[in-house]
Design an enzyme around this catalytic site. Sequence first.
Site, PDB file in Angstrom:
ATOM      1  N   LEU A  64       0.967  -1.063   0.115  1.00 46.57           N
ATOM      2  CA  LEU A  64      -0.056   0.095   0.204  1.00 46.57           C
ATOM      3  C   LEU A  64       0.855   1.255   0.129  1.00 46.57           C
ATOM      4  O   LEU A  64       0.376   2.277  -0.228  1.00 46.57           O
ATOM      5  CB  LEU A  64      -0.861  -0.086   1.322  1.00 46.57           C
ATOM      6  N   TYR A 118       2.174  11.317 -11.544  1.00 42.24           N
ATOM      7  CA  TYR A 118       1.793  10.448 -10.669  1.00 42.24           C
ATOM      8  C   TYR A 118       1.263   9.293 -11.291  1.00 42.24           C
ATOM      9  O   TYR A 118       1.631   8.025 -10.971  1.00 42.24           O
ATOM     10  CB  TYR A 118       0.607  11.068  -9.631  1.00 42.24           C
ATOM     11  N   LYS A 122       2.415   5.283 -11.246  1.00 38.08           N
ATOM     12  CA  LYS A 122       1.769   4.020 -10.787  1.00 38.08           C
ATOM     13  C   LYS A 122       1.657   3.132 -12.040  1.00 38.08           C
ATOM     14  O   LYS A 122       1.794   1.685 -11.584  1.00 38.08           O
ATOM     15  CB  LYS A 122       0.159   4.586 -10.704  1.00 38.08           C
ATOM     16  N   ASN A 147     -11.179   6.904  -6.481  1.00 35.65           N
ATOM     17  CA  ASN A 147     -11.447   7.998  -5.336  1.00 35.65           C
ATOM     18  C   ASN A 147     -11.788   7.034  -4.150  1.00 35.65           C
ATOM     19  O   ASN A 147     -12.936   6.545  -4.235  1.00 35.65           O
ATOM     20  CB  ASN A 147     -12.127   9.042  -5.338  1.00 35.65           C
ATOM     21  N   PRO A 309     -44.670  10.764  39.317  1.00 38.90           N
ATOM     22  CA  PRO A 309     -45.435   9.831  39.919  1.00 38.90           C
ATOM     23  C   PRO A 309     -47.054  10.144  39.959  1.00 38.90           C
ATOM     24  O   PRO A 309     -47.388  11.369  40.113  1.00 38.90           O
ATOM     25  CB  PRO A 309     -44.891   9.641  41.335  1.00 38.90           C
ATOM     26  N   GLY A 310     -47.858   9.218  39.504  1.00 42.51           N
ATOM     27  CA  GLY A 310     -49.150   9.485  39.728  1.00 42.51           C
ATOM     28  C   GLY A 310     -49.913  10.206  38.594  1.00 42.51           C
ATOM     29  O   GLY A 310     -51.184  10.457  38.435  1.00 42.51           O
TER      30      GLY A 310
END
Length: 398
Positions: A64, A118, A122, A147, A309-310
């Site tokens: 890589l 580049y 490659k 990409n 409560p209630g």
Amino acid sequence: MKILITGANGFVGRNLVENLKNIKDGKNKTRPGLTVDEIYLYDIDSPKELLDEACREADFVFNLAGVNRPQNSDEFMQGNYGFASELLDTLKKYNNTCPVMLASSIQATLIGRYDSDYGRSKRAGEELFFSYSEETGAKVLVYRFPNLFGKWCRPNYNSAVATFCHNIANDMPITVNDPKVELELLYIDDLVDEMLDALEGKEHHAEFEGINTILSENGSYCAAPITYKVTLGEIVELLDSFKRQSETLIMPEIPFGSFAKKLYSTYLSYLPKEKASFPLKMNVDARGSFTELLKTEKCGQFSVNISKPGITKGQHWHNTKWEFFIVVSGHGLIQQRKVGSDEVLNFEVSGEKIEAVHMLPGYTHNIINLSETDDLVTLMWANEQFDSKAPDTFYLEV
């Protein structure tokens, strides 16, 4: 299996390494046929002795390593071709003909805007690997990546998606010269899945028609089978909707396997700490509180109700709207009565036994906190977002 990863500290390297560690440590059991015994991590600052040891012992090599943004163009060839040559020479030194993967780029096609120093570096690396395979008989897997995007990708480097995600998440400007420009995008998790397939000898092969990847069983190249073609404008529109979610509470539609789903995960990975949480508007009165949590574009909304409560809440009915009430803490009673009927349906509910109760259309309903000391906490889901102009909610005691 002993695995060498060059460029281990890069974007792809980090994601691959962490996933291999999970397999090695037994945390990921989705690949029962894959055993990872040793992972050699090699990068630009690693000692050469490590490369020698790894090339002697490795059963598989992921190359890589590469140069994307050098100070001068000569470094492209040195970093992308020169190191590849050193790696293959070291493997030959130890007569190690294990499979070797090369991370190349779609720019190696040298077509249009991809005709660059580049891309030429490659392409030279690809040719070197194919020649190595012919010479040694070693299996070579050459991947031309489009990409890439995903967590841990470096912004303002070589990924427009990473830059957009980072900048929008951090309230920084972005520049889009032409929103109609289309990118082919490969998500990092899909790439890692393909790398694991390659380890198991199940890599996907391909050929190229121009810059288009054509999956082919007998192709000379390899490719991840899942990519997305999306315009810059579509990417920015999605990211803007993600950013607004903390204000609108509306979650955009993100179907399983979709580009939107993967982009959202990527966007979240760039959020700064101060945006990792955000306040919600609590509607508080003497009875307790009611807070909207999340709204969806097509599947209603979620809320949480806290009753003291209630206290009895509700006492209303809907024509078409329906809901789930899910008590997660406390002890309560849900009552429902069909409008025009005297029959009352009683559902005693508790956080000790969590269950979902339908609020039926045409039934007036309530929820009563039966405790004298503890709050009753109820998660609620409605099949539509609340519309104050047409609430479909009518008061009527059960």
